[in-house]
Design a protein around this motif. Structure first.
Motif, PDB file in Angstrom:
ATOM      1  N   GLU A 186       0.826  -1.209   0.000  1.00 33.54           N
ATOM      2  CA  GLU A 186       0.000   0.000   0.000  1.00 33.54           C
ATOM      3  C   GLU A 186       0.864   1.264   0.000  1.00 33.54           C
ATOM      4  O   GLU A 186       0.626   2.201  -0.774  1.00 33.54           O
ATOM      5  CB  GLU A 186      -0.914   0.019   1.225  1.00 33.54           C
ATOM      6  CG  GLU A 186      -2.091  -0.939   1.136  1.00 33.54           C
ATOM      7  CD  GLU A 186      -2.856  -1.024   2.444  1.00 33.54           C
ATOM      8  OE1 GLU A 186      -4.039  -1.390   2.412  1.00 33.54           O
ATOM      9  OE2 GLU A 186      -2.277  -0.731   3.517  1.00 33.54           O
ATOM     10  N   LEU A 187       1.850   1.284   0.874  1.00 31.40           N
ATOM     11  CA  LEU A 187       2.709   2.459   0.950  1.00 31.40           C
ATOM     12  C   LEU A 187       3.492   2.644  -0.349  1.00 31.40           C
ATOM     13  O   LEU A 187       3.617   3.763  -0.865  1.00 31.40           O
ATOM     14  CB  LEU A 187       3.672   2.337   2.137  1.00 31.40           C
ATOM     15  CG  LEU A 187       4.677   3.472   2.284  1.00 31.40           C
ATOM     16  CD1 LEU A 187       3.993   4.830   2.298  1.00 31.40           C
ATOM     17  CD2 LEU A 187       5.508   3.288   3.553  1.00 31.40           C
ATOM     18  N   ALA A 188       3.975   1.530  -0.880  1.00 29.84           N
ATOM     19  CA  ALA A 188       4.712   1.606  -2.140  1.00 29.84           C
ATOM     20  C   ALA A 188       3.824   2.197  -3.235  1.00 29.84           C
ATOM     21  O   ALA A 188       4.254   3.064  -3.998  1.00 29.84           O
ATOM     22  CB  ALA A 188       5.210   0.220  -2.544  1.00 29.84           C
ATOM     23  N   ASP A 189       2.588   1.748  -3.289  1.00 29.60           N
ATOM     24  CA  ASP A 189       1.660   2.264  -4.296  1.00 29.60           C
ATOM     25  C   ASP A 189       1.468   3.769  -4.125  1.00 29.60           C
ATOM     26  O   ASP A 189       1.521   4.529  -5.089  1.00 29.60           O
ATOM     27  CB  ASP A 189       0.308   1.550  -4.187  1.00 29.60           C
ATOM     28  CG  ASP A 189       0.385   0.106  -4.666  1.00 29.60           C
ATOM     29  OD1 ASP A 189       1.375  -0.241  -5.345  1.00 29.60           O
ATOM     30  OD2 ASP A 189      -0.526  -0.673  -4.354  1.00 29.60           O
ATOM     31  N   ARG A 190       1.245   4.175  -2.907  1.00 34.35           N
ATOM     32  CA  ARG A 190       1.021   5.600  -2.663  1.00 34.35           C
ATOM     33  C   ARG A 190       2.218   6.437  -3.067  1.00 34.35           C
ATOM     34  O   ARG A 190       2.083   7.563  -3.531  1.00 34.35           O
ATOM     35  CB  ARG A 190       0.745   5.844  -1.176  1.00 34.35           C
ATOM     36  CG  ARG A 190      -0.614   5.371  -0.733  1.00 34.35           C
ATOM     37  CD  ARG A 190      -1.053   6.148   0.491  1.00 34.35           C
ATOM     38  NE  ARG A 190      -2.099   5.438   1.224  1.00 34.35           N
ATOM     39  CZ  ARG A 190      -2.619   5.871   2.366  1.00 34.35           C
ATOM     40  NH1 ARG A 190      -2.169   6.984   2.911  1.00 34.35           N
ATOM     41  NH2 ARG A 190      -3.579   5.185   2.970  1.00 34.35           N
TER      42      ARG A 190
END
Lengths: 112, 112
Positions: free
Chosen positions: B37-41
DNA sequence: ATTGAATGATCCATATATAGTCCATATGGT
DNA sequence: ACCATATGGACTATATATGGATCATTCAAT
């Protein structure tokens, strides 16, 4: 980087890295170091130093930090021993916390 | 990088980047974000986020800063407007200073 | 004003960081 | 204990950052 990526950076971070570059430039001048001299000391090329001083966001963080340290630009306001200590503390703290982030919202039991 | 380079990093910077990675990891956990999730953001791959959290010194500074900002890890203790302001101030200050560093030690006139 | 050095900019070749995938392991919730 | 899933490591292909060279420009010292 298989698929050609164009990253977006927040204004804050663009400014932050640009500022860091300017501070390095300023400190280098104060210390009467030529670009070539500083690059040599940091073990990088003059070209890379140029990009760092211009605030290029794609430079590797290790190179940027090395240069900053050499000319005396403080990244965090802690000295070496405090840094190491803080690092260990944080490391320990992390071992005590949950290691995985669980997202699966518990399945609601409505099977009655 | 034509010639294979093996860079050396000071302990201070190794610790600094490692600490930054841990703080990111900690903040991510607190916010219940998975690595994906953080990587996507942040617009990066999960693999890169892993390397960042491990304190890899060869990650690009822009990616590291973006991730840090997203999870709320403060790099400098200034808000956005102050950062921009400080940036401009420093920029102006630099225009007033000498632009070149002169090393040529003035040739001593001993031709008599 | 002259001049030599420092800087800025560009180009090329190559080492390498990254994205993407897969698989194994560890973990937290049930 | 079980299970679903988050994480850790590989591995590969490719985009790209870097080193090195070159050239033009700009500045500072004389």
């Amino acid at each position: 980087m298989p698929k050609s990526i164009t990253r977006t950076y927040s204004r804050y971070n663009r400014d932050a890295v640009a500022l860091l570059g300017l501070l390095i430039r300023e400190a280098r001048n104060e210390r009467k170091l030529t670009a070539q001299e500083l690059a040599d000391r940091a073990g990088i090329s003059r070209g890379l130093l140029q990009r760092i001083e211009k605030g290029n966001l794609k430079c590797e963080i290790g190179a940027v930090f090395e240069v900053a340290t050499i000319v005396g630009v403080k990244l965090f306001d802690v000295n070496e021993s405090a840094m190491t200590k803080y690092l260990h503390q944080t490391k320990e703290k992390l071992t005590l916390l949950p290691k995985y982030v669980r997202k699966k919202t518990k399945t609601v039991r409505d099977d009655f």
